[in-house]
Design a protein around this motif. Structure first.
Motif, PDB file in Angstrom:
ATOM      1  N   LEU A  10       0.824  -1.207   0.000  1.00 55.75           N
ATOM      2  CA  LEU A  10       0.000   0.000   0.000  1.00 55.75           C
ATOM      3  C   LEU A  10       0.855   1.252   0.000  1.00 55.75           C
ATOM      4  O   LEU A  10       2.033   1.213   0.372  1.00 55.75           O
ATOM      5  CB  LEU A  10      -0.892   0.029   1.258  1.00 55.75           C
ATOM      6  N   ALA A  11       0.257   2.363  -0.391  1.00 59.62           N
ATOM      7  CA  ALA A  11       0.879   3.677  -0.271  1.00 59.62           C
ATOM      8  C   ALA A  11      -0.176   4.596   0.327  1.00 59.62           C
ATOM      9  O   ALA A  11      -1.214   4.835  -0.291  1.00 59.62           O
ATOM     10  CB  ALA A  11       1.339   4.175  -1.639  1.00 59.62           C
ATOM     11  N   VAL A  12       0.087   5.077   1.547  1.00 60.42           N
ATOM     12  CA  VAL A  12      -0.913   5.857   2.291  1.00 60.42           C
ATOM     13  C   VAL A  12      -0.248   7.086   2.908  1.00 60.42           C
ATOM     14  O   VAL A  12       0.863   6.996   3.436  1.00 60.42           O
ATOM     15  CB  VAL A  12      -1.553   4.993   3.416  1.00 60.42           C
ATOM     16  N   ALA A  13      -0.935   8.224   2.825  1.00 61.22           N
ATOM     17  CA  ALA A  13      -0.405   9.451   3.424  1.00 61.22           C
ATOM     18  C   ALA A  13      -0.357   9.288   4.944  1.00 61.22           C
ATOM     19  O   ALA A  13      -1.236   8.664   5.547  1.00 61.22           O
ATOM     20  CB  ALA A  13      -1.278  10.643   3.054  1.00 61.22           C
ATOM     21  N   GLN A  14       0.690   9.874   5.553  1.00 59.67           N
ATOM     22  CA  GLN A  14       0.942   9.753   7.000  1.00 59.67           C
ATOM     23  C   GLN A  14      -0.286  10.106   7.845  1.00 59.67           C
ATOM     24  O   GLN A  14      -0.621   9.414   8.799  1.00 59.67           O
ATOM     25  CB  GLN A  14       2.121  10.679   7.357  1.00 59.67           C
ATOM     26  N   GLU A  15      -0.984  11.203   7.466  1.00 59.62           N
ATOM     27  CA  GLU A  15      -2.093  11.667   8.312  1.00 59.62           C
ATOM     28  C   GLU A  15      -3.290  10.709   8.321  1.00 59.62           C
ATOM     29  O   GLU A  15      -4.146  10.779   9.190  1.00 59.62           O
ATOM     30  CB  GLU A  15      -2.550  13.088   7.924  1.00 59.62           C
ATOM     31  N   HIS A  16      -3.353   9.785   7.337  1.00 60.52           N
ATOM     32  CA  HIS A  16      -4.483   8.841   7.284  1.00 60.52           C
ATOM     33  C   HIS A  16      -4.177   7.509   7.966  1.00 60.52           C
ATOM     34  O   HIS A  16      -5.060   6.659   8.087  1.00 60.52           O
ATOM     35  CB  HIS A  16      -4.877   8.566   5.825  1.00 60.52           C
ATOM     36  N   LEU A  17      -2.925   7.322   8.406  1.00 65.11           N
ATOM     37  CA  LEU A  17      -2.524   6.018   8.957  1.00 65.11           C
ATOM     38  C   LEU A  17      -3.334   5.607  10.193  1.00 65.11           C
ATOM     39  O   LEU A  17      -3.820   4.477  10.250  1.00 65.11           O
ATOM     40  CB  LEU A  17      -1.021   6.006   9.288  1.00 65.11           C
ATOM     41  N   PRO A  18      -3.523   6.491  11.201  1.00 62.64           N
ATOM     42  CA  PRO A  18      -4.270   6.056  12.391  1.00 62.64           C
ATOM     43  C   PRO A  18      -5.701   5.618  12.054  1.00 62.64           C
ATOM     44  O   PRO A  18      -6.177   4.579  12.546  1.00 62.64           O
ATOM     45  CB  PRO A  18      -4.280   7.308  13.291  1.00 62.64           C
ATOM     46  N   THR A  19      -6.365   6.390  11.180  1.00 63.07           N
ATOM     47  CA  THR A  19      -7.746   6.057  10.787  1.00 63.07           C
ATOM     48  C   THR A  19      -7.793   4.712  10.079  1.00 63.07           C
ATOM     49  O   THR A  19      -8.626   3.844  10.395  1.00 63.07           O
ATOM     50  CB  THR A  19      -8.309   7.141   9.842  1.00 63.07           C
ATOM     51  N   LEU A  20      -6.884   4.527   9.108  1.00 58.96           N
ATOM     52  CA  LEU A  20      -6.882   3.286   8.329  1.00 58.96           C
ATOM     53  C   LEU A  20      -6.573   2.093   9.221  1.00 58.96           C
ATOM     54  O   LEU A  20      -7.239   1.052   9.126  1.00 58.96           O
ATOM     55  CB  LEU A  20      -5.872   3.376   7.177  1.00 58.96           C
ATOM     56  N   GLN A  21      -5.578   2.230  10.110  1.00 58.66           N
ATOM     57  CA  GLN A  21      -5.216   1.125  11.004  1.00 58.66           C
ATOM     58  C   GLN A  21      -6.414   0.713  11.863  1.00 58.66           C
ATOM     59  O   GLN A  21      -6.700  -0.474  12.032  1.00 58.66           O
ATOM     60  CB  GLN A  21      -4.033   1.518  11.886  1.00 58.66           C
ATOM     61  N   GLN A  22      -7.155   1.714  12.368  1.00 59.04           N
ATOM     62  CA  GLN A  22      -8.327   1.432  13.213  1.00 59.04           C
ATOM     63  C   GLN A  22      -9.410   0.709  12.411  1.00 59.04           C
ATOM     64  O   GLN A  22      -9.990  -0.275  12.863  1.00 59.04           O
ATOM     65  CB  GLN A  22      -8.885   2.741  13.794  1.00 59.04           C
ATOM     66  N   GLN A  23      -9.656   1.191  11.190  1.00 57.77           N
ATOM     67  CA  GLN A  23     -10.699   0.585  10.354  1.00 57.77           C
ATOM     68  C   GLN A  23     -10.348  -0.866   9.985  1.00 57.77           C
ATOM     69  O   GLN A  23     -11.215  -1.741   9.983  1.00 57.77           O
ATOM     70  CB  GLN A  23     -10.897   1.409   9.080  1.00 57.77           C
ATOM     71  N   LEU A  24      -9.078  -1.098   9.651  1.00 61.19           N
ATOM     72  CA  LEU A  24      -8.652  -2.463   9.290  1.00 61.19           C
ATOM     73  C   LEU A  24      -8.717  -3.385  10.500  1.00 61.19           C
ATOM     74  O   LEU A  24      -9.093  -4.552  10.383  1.00 61.19           O
ATOM     75  CB  LEU A  24      -7.232  -2.440   8.697  1.00 61.19           C
ATOM     76  N   ALA A  25      -8.358  -2.860  11.666  1.00 63.61           N
ATOM     77  CA  ALA A  25      -8.448  -3.666  12.897  1.00 63.61           C
ATOM     78  C   ALA A  25      -9.908  -4.020  13.191  1.00 63.61           C
ATOM     79  O   ALA A  25     -10.228  -5.155  13.557  1.00 63.61           O
ATOM     80  CB  ALA A  25      -7.836  -2.893  14.062  1.00 63.61           C
ATOM     81  N   ASP A  26     -10.805  -3.034  12.995  1.00 70.06           N
ATOM     82  CA  ASP A  26     -12.233  -3.257  13.251  1.00 70.06           C
ATOM     83  C   ASP A  26     -12.810  -4.342  12.342  1.00 70.06           C
ATOM     84  O   ASP A  26     -13.599  -5.182  12.789  1.00 70.06           O
ATOM     85  CB  ASP A  26     -13.034  -1.959  13.048  1.00 70.06           C
ATOM     86  N   LEU A  27     -12.431  -4.330  11.068  1.00 69.62           N
ATOM     87  CA  LEU A  27     -13.049  -5.294  10.140  1.00 69.62           C
ATOM     88  C   LEU A  27     -12.436  -6.687  10.245  1.00 69.62           C
ATOM     89  O   LEU A  27     -12.999  -7.650   9.729  1.00 69.62           O
ATOM     90  CB  LEU A  27     -13.024  -4.756   8.699  1.00 69.62           C
ATOM     91  N   SER A  28     -11.288  -6.810  10.936  1.00 68.22           N
ATOM     92  CA  SER A  28     -10.622  -8.124  11.015  1.00 68.22           C
ATOM     93  C   SER A  28     -10.448  -8.612  12.449  1.00 68.22           C
ATOM     94  O   SER A  28      -9.663  -9.524  12.699  1.00 68.22           O
ATOM     95  CB  SER A  28      -9.248  -8.034  10.351  1.00 68.22           C
ATOM     96  N   ARG A  29     -11.156  -7.985  13.400  1.00 68.06           N
ATOM     97  CA  ARG A  29     -11.010  -8.308  14.829  1.00 68.06           C
ATOM     98  C   ARG A  29      -9.543  -8.196  15.255  1.00 68.06           C
ATOM     99  O   ARG A  29      -8.998  -9.044  15.965  1.00 68.06           O
ATOM    100  CB  ARG A  29     -11.537  -9.710  15.141  1.00 68.06           C
TER     101      ARG A  29
END
Length: 200
Positions: free
Chosen positions: A167-186
């Motif tokens: 993946l290639a993701v801007a630094q400011e979006h990392l916390p949001t994306l990490q939380q969303q991925l954790a939520d969808l995969s337990r």
């Protein structure tokens, strides 16, 4: 801040009877740059000089003009306009009057500068290279979450256990994306740093 072009643009001028045509376009890889140069070059012209810049990679060509009088000034124009992920080709039809090395550098660099000044641009966001793993059933949701964070899936590799994603993701979006991925995969999907280069 760095910018790329929204689309192709061109600029034409005549300098002491030589005609110059400048073409510029956005690129996302080296192959894009090479394809653009091949397609836009006029084999009947005297010279097709070019430069491109893609992050830390760049190349230029004088195509028969004296060394350093065409490719380097075009590249300097790309940098002066704070552009990246851009290719510029300047085609010259010789008109019979020598311009001298300084005149050539001004003609090639000036044409590139004017073309890029006129072009519509967009701001480039620097994205960090990351990797993660997910199951086949999670893949579409992961891609959706990455897209919602203005990220890119640069590579996907299917394995026996699931899918490995680059993946290639801007630094400011990392916390949001990490939380969303954790939520969808337990909590199973974890973003990790990748060895790949950061990408605009």
């Amino acid at each position: 801040m760095l910018y790329t072009l929204l689309g192709p643009c061109d600029y034409y001028e005549e300098i002491r009877k030589s005609r110059f045509a400048t073409f510029a376009a956005p690129i996302s890889c080296v192959a894009d740059a090479q394809a653009f140069i091949e397609q836009a070059s006029d084999l009947a012209a005297t010279h097709n000089c070019w430069a491109w810049k893609l992050g830390a990679q760049y190349r230029s060509s004088d195509d028969g003009e004296p060394g350093g009088t065409a490719g380097r000034p075009i590249l300097a124009a790309i940098e002066a306009q704070a552009c990246d992920q851009v290719v510029v080709l300047v085609t010259r039809w010789y008109g019979g009057i020598q311009l001298g090395t300084g005149g050539l550098a001004r003609a090639y660099g000036g044409g590139a500068n004017k073309c890029l000044q006129l072009a519509e641009k967009r701001l480039l966001v620097l994205r960090q290279a990351l990797a993660c793993s997910c199951t086949f059933s999670e893949l579409n949701l992961v891609k959706l979450r990455v897209a919602e964070c203005d990220g890119l899936v640069t590579e996907e590799r299917f394995t026996g256990e699931g899918v490995e994603l680059q993946l290639a993701v801007a630094q400011e979006h990392l916390p949001t994306l990490q939380q969303q991925l954790a939520d969808l995969s337990r909590g199973k999907i974890q973003l990790r740093s990748s060895d790949g280069p950061a990408q605009p």
